[in-house]
Design a protein around this motif. Structure first.
Motif, PDB file in Angstrom:
ATOM      1  N   TYR A   1      24.533  16.200  -6.120  1.00  0.00           N
ATOM      2  CA  TYR A   1      24.101  16.934  -7.304  1.00  0.00           C
ATOM      3  C   TYR A   1      22.644  16.552  -7.539  1.00  0.00           C
ATOM      4  O   TYR A   1      22.304  15.373  -7.605  1.00  0.00           O
ATOM      5  N   ILE A   2      21.784  17.562  -7.678  1.00  0.00           N
ATOM      6  CA  ILE A   2      20.352  17.302  -7.826  1.00  0.00           C
ATOM      7  C   ILE A   2      19.752  18.277  -8.848  1.00  0.00           C
ATOM      8  O   ILE A   2      20.400  19.241  -9.263  1.00  0.00           O
ATOM      9  N   GLY A   3      18.521  18.021  -9.227  1.00  0.00           N
ATOM     10  CA  GLY A   3      17.789  18.919 -10.116  1.00  0.00           C
ATOM     11  C   GLY A   3      16.310  18.839  -9.845  1.00  0.00           C
ATOM     12  O   GLY A   3      15.822  17.871  -9.265  1.00  0.00           O
ATOM     13  N   TRP A   4      15.584  19.879 -10.254  1.00  0.00           N
ATOM     14  CA  TRP A   4      14.134  19.863 -10.073  1.00  0.00           C
ATOM     15  C   TRP A   4      13.484  20.868 -11.015  1.00  0.00           C
ATOM     16  O   TRP A   4      14.144  21.756 -11.574  1.00  0.00           O
ATOM     17  N   SER A   5      12.209  20.702 -11.213  1.00  0.00           N
ATOM     18  CA  SER A   5      11.435  21.681 -11.985  1.00  0.00           C
ATOM     19  C   SER A   5      10.507  22.423 -11.029  1.00  0.00           C
ATOM     20  O   SER A   5      10.032  21.853 -10.040  1.00  0.00           O
ATOM     21  N   ASN A   6      10.285  23.692 -11.334  1.00  0.00           N
ATOM     22  CA  ASN A   6       9.419  24.503 -10.479  1.00  0.00           C
ATOM     23  C   ASN A   6       8.082  24.763 -11.163  1.00  0.00           C
ATOM     24  O   ASN A   6       8.027  25.210 -12.305  1.00  0.00           O
ATOM     25  N   CYS A   7       6.990  24.449 -10.462  1.00  0.00           N
ATOM     26  CA  CYS A   7       5.648  24.695 -10.970  1.00  0.00           C
ATOM     27  C   CYS A   7       4.868  25.670 -10.095  1.00  0.00           C
ATOM     28  O   CYS A   7       3.699  25.953 -10.376  1.00  0.00           O
ATOM     29  N   HIS A   8       5.486  26.157  -9.031  1.00  0.00           N
ATOM     30  CA  HIS A   8       4.783  27.037  -8.094  1.00  0.00           C
ATOM     31  C   HIS A   8       4.816  28.470  -8.639  1.00  0.00           C
ATOM     32  O   HIS A   8       5.896  29.032  -8.868  1.00  0.00           O
ATOM     33  N   PRO A   9       3.671  29.113  -8.839  1.00  0.00           N
ATOM     34  CA  PRO A   9       3.650  30.439  -9.462  1.00  0.00           C
ATOM     35  C   PRO A   9       4.367  31.514  -8.654  1.00  0.00           C
ATOM     36  O   PRO A   9       5.012  32.402  -9.229  1.00  0.00           O
ATOM     37  N   ASP A  10       4.271  31.461  -7.326  1.00  0.00           N
ATOM     38  CA  ASP A  10       4.943  32.483  -6.516  1.00  0.00           C
ATOM     39  C   ASP A  10       6.463  32.356  -6.603  1.00  0.00           C
ATOM     40  O   ASP A  10       7.182  33.362  -6.679  1.00  0.00           O
ATOM     41  N   VAL A  11       6.952  31.119  -6.603  1.00  0.00           N
ATOM     42  CA  VAL A  11       8.392  30.899  -6.756  1.00  0.00           C
ATOM     43  C   VAL A  11       8.842  31.351  -8.136  1.00  0.00           C
ATOM     44  O   VAL A  11       9.888  31.993  -8.294  1.00  0.00           O
ATOM     45  N   SER A  12       8.050  31.025  -9.148  1.00  0.00           N
ATOM     46  CA  SER A  12       8.388  31.419 -10.514  1.00  0.00           C
ATOM     47  C   SER A  12       8.481  32.940 -10.649  1.00  0.00           C
ATOM     48  O   SER A  12       9.383  33.465 -11.321  1.00  0.00           O
TER      49      SER A  12
ATOM     50  N   TYR B   1       0.832  -1.211   0.000  1.00  0.00           N
ATOM     51  CA  TYR B   1       0.000   0.000   0.000  1.00  0.00           C
ATOM     52  C   TYR B   1       0.860   1.252   0.000  1.00  0.00           C
ATOM     53  O   TYR B   1       0.592   2.214  -0.727  1.00  0.00           O
ATOM     54  N   ALA B   2       1.926   1.247   0.776  1.00  0.00           N
ATOM     55  CA  ALA B   2       2.811   2.421   0.842  1.00  0.00           C
ATOM     56  C   ALA B   2       3.501   2.653  -0.501  1.00  0.00           C
ATOM     57  O   ALA B   2       3.664   3.794  -0.938  1.00  0.00           O
ATOM     58  N   ALA B   3       3.886   1.568  -1.179  1.00  0.00           N
ATOM     59  CA  ALA B   3       4.555   1.712  -2.477  1.00  0.00           C
ATOM     60  C   ALA B   3       3.625   2.327  -3.509  1.00  0.00           C
ATOM     61  O   ALA B   3       4.006   3.214  -4.267  1.00  0.00           O
ATOM     62  N   PHE B   4       2.362   1.877  -3.553  1.00  0.00           N
ATOM     63  CA  PHE B   4       1.393   2.439  -4.489  1.00  0.00           C
ATOM     64  C   PHE B   4       1.053   3.882  -4.146  1.00  0.00           C
ATOM     65  O   PHE B   4       0.865   4.719  -5.024  1.00  0.00           O
ATOM     66  N   ARG B   5       0.995   4.178  -2.858  1.00  0.00           N
ATOM     67  CA  ARG B   5       0.635   5.528  -2.425  1.00  0.00           C
ATOM     68  C   ARG B   5       1.714   6.530  -2.794  1.00  0.00           C
ATOM     69  O   ARG B   5       1.419   7.669  -3.164  1.00  0.00           O
ATOM     70  N   GLU B   6       2.974   6.124  -2.735  1.00  0.00           N
ATOM     71  CA  GLU B   6       4.083   7.029  -2.991  1.00  0.00           C
ATOM     72  C   GLU B   6       4.490   7.077  -4.452  1.00  0.00           C
ATOM     73  O   GLU B   6       5.210   7.987  -4.869  1.00  0.00           O
ATOM     74  N   ALA B   7       4.039   6.105  -5.268  1.00  0.00           N
ATOM     75  CA  ALA B   7       4.441   6.065  -6.672  1.00  0.00           C
ATOM     76  C   ALA B   7       3.697   7.124  -7.474  1.00  0.00           C
ATOM     77  O   ALA B   7       2.495   7.314  -7.307  1.00  0.00           O
ATOM     78  N   HIS B   8       4.419   7.824  -8.367  1.00  0.00           N
ATOM     79  CA  HIS B   8       3.789   8.823  -9.232  1.00  0.00           C
ATOM     80  C   HIS B   8       3.233   8.195 -10.499  1.00  0.00           C
ATOM     81  O   HIS B   8       2.268   8.692 -11.073  1.00  0.00           O
ATOM     82  N   CYS B   9       3.847   7.109 -10.957  1.00  0.00           N
ATOM     83  CA  CYS B   9       3.411   6.465 -12.197  1.00  0.00           C
ATOM     84  C   CYS B   9       3.314   4.972 -11.976  1.00  0.00           C
ATOM     85  O   CYS B   9       4.121   4.376 -11.256  1.00  0.00           O
ATOM     86  N   LEU B  10       2.312   4.346 -12.622  1.00  0.00           N
ATOM     87  CA  LEU B  10       2.196   2.896 -12.549  1.00  0.00           C
ATOM     88  C   LEU B  10       3.291   2.234 -13.362  1.00  0.00           C
ATOM     89  O   LEU B  10       3.873   1.233 -12.975  1.00  0.00           O
TER      90      LEU B  10
ATOM     91  N   PHE C   1      18.722  11.495  -1.469  1.00  0.00           N
ATOM     92  CA  PHE C   1      17.579  12.365  -1.207  1.00  0.00           C
ATOM     93  C   PHE C   1      16.348  11.877  -1.989  1.00  0.00           C
ATOM     94  O   PHE C   1      16.440  11.502  -3.157  1.00  0.00           O
ATOM     95  N   ASP C   2      15.212  11.930  -1.329  1.00  0.00           N
ATOM     96  CA  ASP C   2      13.939  11.574  -1.962  1.00  0.00           C
ATOM     97  C   ASP C   2      13.125  12.797  -2.350  1.00  0.00           C
ATOM     98  O   ASP C   2      12.276  12.723  -3.233  1.00  0.00           O
ATOM     99  N   THR C   3      13.356  13.913  -1.671  1.00  0.00           N
ATOM    100  CA  THR C   3      12.580  15.129  -1.928  1.00  0.00           C
ATOM    101  C   THR C   3      13.497  16.344  -1.876  1.00  0.00           C
ATOM    102  O   THR C   3      14.616  16.289  -1.329  1.00  0.00           O
ATOM    103  N   LEU C   4      13.014  17.448  -2.427  1.00  0.00           N
ATOM    104  CA  LEU C   4      13.764  18.697  -2.353  1.00  0.00           C
ATOM    105  C   LEU C   4      13.846  19.191  -0.919  1.00  0.00           C
ATOM    106  O   LEU C   4      14.844  19.819  -0.521  1.00  0.00           O
ATOM    107  N   GLY C   5      12.824  18.906  -0.128  1.00  0.00           N
ATOM    108  CA  GLY C   5      12.858  19.276   1.276  1.00  0.00           C
ATOM    109  C   GLY C   5      14.020  18.627   2.015  1.00  0.00           C
ATOM    110  O   GLY C   5      14.660  19.263   2.879  1.00  0.00           O
ATOM    111  N   GLU C   6      14.334  17.375   1.678  1.00  0.00           N
ATOM    112  CA  GLU C   6      15.469  16.709   2.304  1.00  0.00           C
ATOM    113  C   GLU C   6      16.786  17.372   1.896  1.00  0.00           C
ATOM    114  O   GLU C   6      17.728  17.449   2.695  1.00  0.00           O
ATOM    115  N   VAL C   7      16.863  17.830   0.658  1.00  0.00           N
ATOM    116  CA  VAL C   7      18.078  18.530   0.204  1.00  0.00           C
ATOM    117  C   VAL C   7      18.314  19.771   1.053  1.00  0.00           C
ATOM    118  O   VAL C   7      19.433  20.036   1.520  1.00  0.00           O
ATOM    119  N   PHE C   8      17.265  20.542   1.278  1.00  0.00           N
ATOM    120  CA  PHE C   8      17.413  21.789   2.029  1.00  0.00           C
ATOM    121  C   PHE C   8      17.564  21.563   3.529  1.00  0.00           C
ATOM    122  O   PHE C   8      17.807  22.523   4.276  1.00  0.00           O
TER     123      PHE C   8
END
Length: 365
Positions: free
Chosen positions: A246-257, A118-127, A222-229
């Motif tokens: 070394y990490i990377g991410w995309s930003n979708c938050h309008p205020d951050v953008s 259940y935890a694996a399915f809950r945390e997965a973004h794609c099947l 790291f699993d999340t950007l929060g862990e990086v910070f």
């Protein structure tokens, strides 16, 4: 008297045998007659049935006549149609599948695996993981004209939008543009601390990266950007003895953008009628291997500005172009912008020792 009794008994036994023989003969005759009548009946029935078909009457009508007029009962066999057969097959398959799932569920529950699954399915973004193999199978073939006879990485300075469109914008030919970030405040403001403060202090920014955008941990834990910070300042500053990252991410938050785009401008060489994506891509980290060799699956070509540090890109043509194209390397320094169609070129990056490498970029059409 005894003689007469014996004679009388013999006569009686003889009469019984004769009657028995007559009775057996009559019984046989009755069976023969019954079979003959049955054959005549079936023959007549077939004759009537054929005559009815010649006259345009259906077999169902003939059977109905015999049932209602003759008091006979016939059990007709209903033919199973294809739709009904399909429905029956699907129903049987569903029932069997449900049974297998039910048994599997009991086994999983008994073994105590249910919480982990259940935890694996809950945390997965794609099947289905959109990995390198999936992309390689699904991608369209590359037009090898973008790299035919291209032996060195093109480098430009002060290129006009018209020349950029003609030579690079939509041709999949890569280019490095020198001194393309003049007057960008990002060159002095962007740092690990800047991004940490921005994301930690902007409500919902970290959650948006996890739920709507993408995070690339590469070879870190790291699993999340929060862990990086949340890493220590010693590790964030690459203190000797600390693990590299070394990490990377995309930003979708309008205020951050909104904040990010206050510190950088639209690249001057992009054509006036092109539209940039609303998503920013940020890559940050220390010396060593950056991104491993891969091919992207994005909608459009992209540009990436080197805000700090130095990074070497390795470009490899796709397999269908290996016989006419060559691999190339180019080092991007602070203030440079690389333009690349990452859907058409396999690419990897290496971070040089020294200042932290920070890049920001976006797509354009």
């Amino acid at each position: 008297m005894q003689t007469e009794g014996v004679i009388s008994g013999e006569r009686e036994m003889k009469n019984r045998k004769e009657k028995s023989a007559d009775s057996g003969e009559k019984h046989v005759n009755n069976n023969d007659n019954t079979d003959q009548h049955r054959e005549k009946f079936y023959s007549k029935l077939c004759e009537l049935r054929q005559q009815a078909r010649k006259n345009g009457l259906g077999s169902d009508f003939v059977a109905q006549v015999f049932r209602t007029r003759g008091g006979l009962k016939f059990q007709t066999q209903e033919a199973i149609s294809w739709p009904k057969a399909i429905v029956m097959t699907l129903t049987l398959t569903i029932v069997i599948g449900a049974g297998v799932m039910a048994i599997g569920g009991v086994v999983i529950k008994y073994l105590g695996w249910d919480e982990d699954i259940y935890a694996a399915f809950r945390e997965a973004h794609c099947l289905l993981d959109n990995g390198g193999f999936t992309i390689e199978v699904a991608r369209p073939l590359t037009n090898c004209e973008c790299c035919r006879n291209l032996k060195e990485f093109p480098i430009e300075r002060n290129i006009s939008p018209e020349d950029f469109v003609k030579k690079y914008a939509y041709t999949a030919v890569p280019v490095l543009i020198k001194d393309a970030t003049q007057n960008w405040t990002a060159m002095t403001n962007f740092s690990f601390e800047f991004f940490r403060n921005l994301y930690v202090n902007t409500k919902g920014a970290l959650e948006t990266v996890e739920e709507e955008c993408q995070f690339f941990p590469y070879k870190t834990e790291f699993d999340t950007l929060g862990e990086v910070f949340n890493m220590t300042s010693q590790r964030a500053n690459f203190t000797p003895g600390e693990k590299p990252w070394y990490i990377g991410w995309s930003n979708c938050h309008p205020d951050v953008s909104t904040v990010l785009r206050q510190h950088y401008n639209r690249p001057y060489f992009l054509p006036a009628d092109s539209e940039s994506s609303s998503v920013d891509w940020i890559f940050m980290g220390g010396p060593g291997l950056g991104a491993f060799v891969h091919l992207d699956y994005v909608q459009r070509p992209s540009w990436q500005a080197q805000i700090s540090g130095q990074k070497t890109w390795t470009l490899i043509p796709t397999p269908e172009c290996e016989d006419v194209c060559s691999s190339m390397n180019v080092t991007v320094s602070k203030g440079d912008i690389i333009v690349l169609d990452t859907n058409q070129w396999y690419h990897a990056t290496y971070i040089h020792p020294g200042e932290i490498s920070i890049t920001i970029g976006s797509e354009y059409d």
